[in-house]
Design an enzyme around this catalytic site. Structure first.
Site, short mmCIF file in Angstrom:
data_model
loop_
_atom_site.label_atom_id
_atom_site.label_comp_id
_atom_site.label_asym_id
_atom_site.label_seq_id
_atom_site.Cartn_x
_atom_site.Cartn_y
_atom_site.Cartn_z
N HIS A 203 7.15 6.03 -0.18
CA HIS A 203 5.81 5.44 -0.18
C HIS A 203 4.73 6.48 -0.48
O HIS A 203 3.56 6.26 -0.18
CB HIS A 203 5.50 4.79 1.18
CG HIS A 203 6.36 3.62 1.51
ND1 HIS A 203 7.65 3.73 1.96
CD2 HIS A 203 6.10 2.28 1.44
CE1 HIS A 203 8.16 2.52 2.17
NE2 HIS A 203 7.25 1.63 1.85
N GLN B 285 3.11 -2.94 -4.98
CA GLN B 285 2.70 -2.70 -3.60
C GLN B 285 2.59 -1.21 -3.27
O GLN B 285 1.68 -0.77 -2.60
CB GLN B 285 3.68 -3.40 -2.64
CG GLN B 285 3.15 -3.52 -1.24
CD GLN B 285 4.01 -4.47 -0.42
OE1 GLN B 285 5.15 -4.17 -0.10
NE2 GLN B 285 3.44 -5.61 -0.07
N PHE B 286 3.53 -0.44 -3.75
CA PHE B 286 3.47 1.02 -3.74
C PHE B 286 3.95 1.50 -5.10
O PHE B 286 4.89 0.93 -5.66
CB PHE B 286 4.34 1.62 -2.62
CG PHE B 286 3.86 1.30 -1.24
CD1 PHE B 286 2.95 2.13 -0.59
CD2 PHE B 286 4.30 0.16 -0.58
CE1 PHE B 286 2.49 1.84 0.68
CE2 PHE B 286 3.85 -0.15 0.69
CZ PHE B 286 2.94 0.70 1.33
N ALA B 287 3.33 2.55 -5.61
CA ALA B 287 3.71 3.06 -6.92
C ALA B 287 5.19 3.40 -6.98
O ALA B 287 5.83 3.28 -8.02
CB ALA B 287 2.88 4.29 -7.28
N ASP B 288 5.76 3.80 -5.83
CA ASP B 288 7.18 4.13 -5.77
C ASP B 288 8.05 2.96 -6.23
O ASP B 288 9.12 3.16 -6.82
CB ASP B 288 7.57 4.48 -4.33
CG ASP B 288 6.59 5.43 -3.66
OD1 ASP B 288 6.98 6.55 -3.34
OD2 ASP B 288 5.43 5.02 -3.45
N PHE B 289 7.59 1.73 -5.96
CA PHE B 289 8.40 0.55 -6.25
C PHE B 289 8.44 0.22 -7.74
O PHE B 289 9.17 -0.68 -8.16
CB PHE B 289 7.89 -0.66 -5.46
CG PHE B 289 7.97 -0.50 -3.97
CD1 PHE B 289 8.66 0.54 -3.38
CD2 PHE B 289 7.33 -1.41 -3.13
CE1 PHE B 289 8.73 0.70 -2.00
CE2 PHE B 289 7.39 -1.27 -1.75
CZ PHE B 289 8.09 -0.21 -1.18
N GLU C 172 10.01 -6.91 -8.52
CA GLU C 172 9.05 -6.23 -9.39
C GLU C 172 9.36 -6.42 -10.87
O GLU C 172 8.45 -6.59 -11.69
CB GLU C 172 9.00 -4.74 -9.05
CG GLU C 172 8.27 -4.40 -7.76
CD GLU C 172 9.13 -4.57 -6.52
OE1 GLU C 172 8.61 -4.38 -5.40
OE2 GLU C 172 10.33 -4.90 -6.66
#
Length: 658
Positions: free
Chosen positions: A464, A419-423, A397
């Site tokens: 996630h 891909q997920f905001a968490d990442f 990222e």
């Protein structure tokens, strides 16, 4: 030092010598000014001039170079006016950052130089993005990016090399191995014998170059660059050199053995090359003294120009307005033709129409090409736009955020799917330190949208399900969008892509396939900073966004409450606080609902602002409702307890009855 094996025209050898002499003499003057307190800090490149000058001389002037803080020779070889450099170091307005940043923390498009930030790693990924733009436009150009041996231990280094190798990007990764990372010697930084060996792991060509031999640096880099323009690929270069002064002047060099200092002093690139030129009768002492006098006169005159410049007078409105690049928003009205679609379809449709509208727009992210993304937002896009513009990325990222910035620097637009905001946590540094700050620092905008699938209610657990918008609303320079409905999502995404500033675009996963709405089939835009009044009433104001809007509406219907203003913020930065004030002045009561955990979130700031500006209109305490102060759990019952929907119903009724 062996110079004779390199065939370089004699006149050009003189030019190279003068090009090294200039930064050396500037540095000697700056060290005096530092002791006099006339500049605040200095990172010395004395003894390393051959690398900066050699690389800058080998590249074409329209090719980008991303230097570090010891690469003064790059700036001078590109003929940047010295008075502007001196003004930069004194914090004057004619410097490149108008006093907002120091040292070499700046760039200039005019001279194709993109400066560093203190977090060294991101510029490596930025170089990838710049090179990618050249490659997409079939331009035969090379990008050179610098780093030291210390930063080769950073994750950004490995990510950037991997991306460049996978995508065959024409990037020269120039590593100045100068012996020490501040005070840490190389044998405590890495185990491999040579840093060039790291290229093997990425299938990357690499070379070791004597960084103190100006003719070797120039000749070998020029040859490689010529070949890379016709056969694009990344190359890792390790320049063996030494740092003759401290990491910065206050650090000193007491940690360096004197024997080592003496060894490298004898390899000084300027003195050795001068002796060679004298022995070859290419120059004589008279001509060298003339070079020195001309350079000294130039330094003195340009330094006086900088000294004569008035000090900056702070202007608060100027500072605030220049955090963002001016965006001339143009409202494109929606067509009358609509279709009932889901939120996920609206985002996909808006993204596709933007790809059609902007041929310089590139989508990047994990699995976004053939697979269509994990939420199928970009399904089928490669059939319309090809894999060059819809690019699968490695799992890195940070490098991809940085590459998106590089695309923007080189005239492109970029949408990155996180891909997920968490990442976003693994790409946090370039988001908050590079994208957010570049325009304020030196006027370089970041035409980047980062899509952020987020939110709970889908039993996806702690990694996630986060709604981490507050991480970014705290950072000046970023815009944050968080739609609740398909209509808003499509129009706001179009605006986000048109906006030249960096935008975090939050998309609630739980709404992707549950929220339907009539949405215009054609392209349209919606303005940022305009909240939407979903329902009107006189008894209470409900302010919320994202899934909170749906929870609020459901709660009102369930409880039979029909006299409430429901305000959907839609964008969190810019924030339509005036709409909140207007509603509160009418109703006298305010409850703010957010999905994020409560402390430090959007609700807290809205509450504080209303207390400051609307206190006399309030008929009850402001109430904030958010998720529990825990990570978001996986188990459905635990997740339901974590989320604020049920607590909202209770607190809403209490406030109405107050």
């Amino acid at each position: 030092m062996d110079y004779k094996q390199f065939k370089v025209d004699k006149d050009f050898q003189i030019k190279l010598y003068k090009s090294m002499l200039l930064p050396r003499m500037i540095e000697e003057k700056m060290l005096i000014l530092l002791r006099q307190g006339k500049i605040s800090k200095w990172f010395s490149g004395i003894g390393q001039e051959a690398i900066s000058v050699g690389v800058a001389s080998a590249l074409n002037n329209d090719e980008y170079i991303l230097p570090m803080h010891r690469n003064l020779g790059i700036f001078t070889t590109r003929n940047i006016p010295l008075h502007r450099l001196f003004a930069q170091w004194q914090g004057k307005a004619s410097g490149f950052t108008q006093g907002r940043d120091r040292s070499f923390h700046f760039g200039t498009q005019e001279y194709r130089i993109i400066g560093m930030i203190s977090h060294l790693g991101p510029q490596l990924g930025v170089a990838d993005g710049i090179a990618l733009a050249h490659k997409l436009r079939n331009e035969k150009k090379v990008t050179a990016v610098f780093t030291g041996e210390g930063a080769t231990s950073e994750g950004d280094f490995h990510e950037a090399l991997n991306v460049a190798s996978v995508w065959d990007l024409p990037v020269l990764f120039c590593v100045e191995n100068n012996g020490y990372g501040l005070s840490t010697p190389t044998n405590e930084q890495f185990k491999c014998e040579h840093l060039a060996d790291k290229g093997i792991g990425y299938g990357m060509e690499s070379h070791i170059i004597d960084g103190n031999n100006i003719l070797e640096v120039y000749t070998r880099v020029r040859t490689l660059a010529q070949d890379m323009r016709n056969r694009p690929r990344p190359v890792l270069l390790e320049f063996k050199t030494f740092r003759m002064r401290g990491h910065e002047e206050a650090s000193g060099t007491k940690y360096v053995p004197q024997e080592l200092m003496d060894t490298w002093a004898a390899k000084d690139p300027l003195d050795n090359f001068k002796q060679f030129l004298l022995k070859q009768d290419i120059v004589n002492m008279e001509s060298i003294e003339e070079f020195q006098k001309d350079i000294q006169d130039k330094i003195d005159s340009h330094l006086q120009m900088a000294f004569n410049e008035d000090a900056i007078v702070p202007n608060e409105s100027k500072e605030l307005i220049e955090v963002y690049k001016t965006f001339d928003f143009k409202l494109i009205e929606p067509s009358i033709h609509t279709k009932s679609i889901r939120l996920v379809d609206a985002i996909s449709q808006g993204l596709k129409q933007s790809m059609q509208r902007f041929e310089n727009l590139v989508i990047m992210g994990q699995d976004v090409a053939d697979y269509g993304g994990v939420f199928k937002i970009t399904e089928g896009f490669i059939n319309d736009f090809g894999k060059e513009r819809v690019r699968n990325t490695p799992i890195c990222e940070s490098a991809i955020v940085s590459a998106a910035m590089g695309l923007s620097i080189n005239g492109m637009k970029a949408v990155m799917e996180m891909q997920f905001a968490d990442f976003a946590s693994t790409g946090f540094n370039p988001i908050v330190n590079y994208l957010a700050k570049s325009y304020y620092r030196w006027g370089e905008h970041a035409d980047v949208v980062i899509r952020m699938p987020c939110g709970g209610g889908v039993a996806a657990g702690p990694f996630h399900s986060q709604t981490n918008e507050a991480w970014f609303t705290k950072t000046p320079g970023l815009k944050v969008v968080y739609p609740a409905f398909p209509y808003d999502a499509k129009g706001l995404l179009a605006t986000a892509i048109e906006d030249p500033n960096p935008v975090l675009f939050f998309e609630h996963k739980g709404l992707y396939r549950s929220s339907y709405q009539e949405v215009p089939v054609d392209y349209y835009t919606l303005p940022f900073g305009k909240a939407s009044l979903i329902r009107e009433g006189a008894s209470i104001t409900i302010v919320t966004y994202g899934a909170g809007v749906h929870w609020a509406l459901e709660t009102l219907d369930t409880l039979g409450i029909d006299s409430a203003d429901v305000l959907d913020l839609r964008t969190l930065q810019p924030l339509d606080i005036d709409a909140v004030y207007s509603s509160v002045r009418k109703t006298g009561k305010l409850i703010i609902l957010q999905e994020d955990s409560l402390f430090g979130g959007i609700a807290s700031d809205i509450s504080a602002l209303v207390m400051e500006h609307c206190f006399e209109y309030l008929d009850g305490p402001i109430k904030r409702v958010g998720s529990l102060e825990t990570p978001i759990p996986f188990n459905s019952a635990l997740e339901a307890q974590y989320l604020p929907k049920d607590r909202f119903a209770v607190i809403l009724q209490e406030l109405i009855a107050y």
